[in-house]
Design a protein around this motif. Structure first.
Motif: not given
Length: 289
Positions: A18-22, A43-48
């Protein structure tokens, strides 16, 4: 640039991506993440604001089921097939694929990259599974190392045999289904880079990981401490004076009623075994958030 990040496992396998994707998106890349279909990951990925492609069965349900060693090949076949089905569509037209997580799932994702002829990178977030003459591998349940064997190089060769015995048929059956040649399961997802349609020598499990060397960074009057060379690190090791944020330290502390959550029936269920012993020893586990 279009990038697909693929993983399968617990939150510890998903959140780093997730951090890498951001960060990749901030650099202008188009990114999507292939992850287990568990609601918490969505939800974690949707949040970013990162698109997620569900892959395979629920990781939480899989680990709660605590598969027996005899069922590992069947679960491996299902995980690899799920990768081929979902990641193939997600990676179509992409420039790079990054794979991590459970060994069978990562092997399936890398096979997709090979089939599509795109560059790929296999990564790991811990060192236990990286071959080294300085530490032994972790024995799989039901496949203890022979008593009296203490040479780590021999033990890693035996580990490769276990991986091929457990996951080789599942991997190569699925590879054949998409027109790919057979390969060793032990080298299929070893950390390294791949380009084009074939795995390069850098993916071999014989790329030994050494001990940290003396800290000889510029400005030091004498070597102090020990640090891993840059070639063994995705990012440079933080300075020892830096500490994790308080929130992270609190999060890592086990809470009341927390229970260990194994993440990988084909990897984390393995128990460290002392050289020359036939009895696996218990390994400390951490809770998942």
């Amino acid at each position: 640039m279009r990038v697909v990040l693929s993983t399968y496992g617990s939150r510890g396998d998903v959140e780093p991506l997730v951090g890498l994707a951001v960060q990749l998106r901030a650099l202008g890349a188009e990114v999507r993440v292939c992850a287990p279909p568990d609601e918490e990951f969505g939800d974690l990925l949707a949040g970013v604001g990162v698109p997620v492609v569900p892959v395979g069965p629920s990781a939480r349900e899989l680990t709660a089921a605590a598969p027996q060693p005899s069922s590992f090949p069947r679960y491996a076949a299902e995980l690899i097939a799920g990768q081929l089905d979902a990641v193939m569509g997600a990676a179509e037209g992409c420039d790079v694929l990054v794979a991590t997580g459970m060994l069978p799932a990562a092997a399936g994702a890398l096979s997709v990259a090979e089939k599509l002829g795109i560059r790929s990178l296999s990564v790991t977030f811990q060192q236990l599974g990286l071959p080294s003459p300085h530490h032994p591998p972790i024995a799989y349940p039901g496949r203890p190392f022979p008593p009296g064997v203490t040479d780590n190089r021999v033990l890693w060769a035996l580990d490769a045999e276990s991986i091929n015995a457990l996951f080789g048929a599942a991997l190569n059956t699925n590879r054949a289904a998409i027109g790919l040649p057979p390969m060793s399961a032990a080298t299929s997802s070893a950390t390294g880079r791949r380009g084009g349609s074939r795995a390069g020598p850098s993916c071999s499990r014989q790329a030994w990981l050494g001990r940290p060397g003396p800290d000889r960074r510029p400005g030091r009057s004498a070597p102090t401490g020990r640090r891993w060379p840059r070639s063994c690190c995705v990012t440079p090791s933080p300075r020892r004076s830096r500490r994790c944020p308080r929130e992270l330290r609190e999060f890592a502390q086990p809470g009341p009623g927390s229970t260990p959550q194994p993440a990988d029936p084909g990897d984390l269920n393995r128990q460290p075994q002392r050289a020359g012993s036939t009895t696996p020893r218990a390994e400390p586990t951490a809770t998942t958030g």
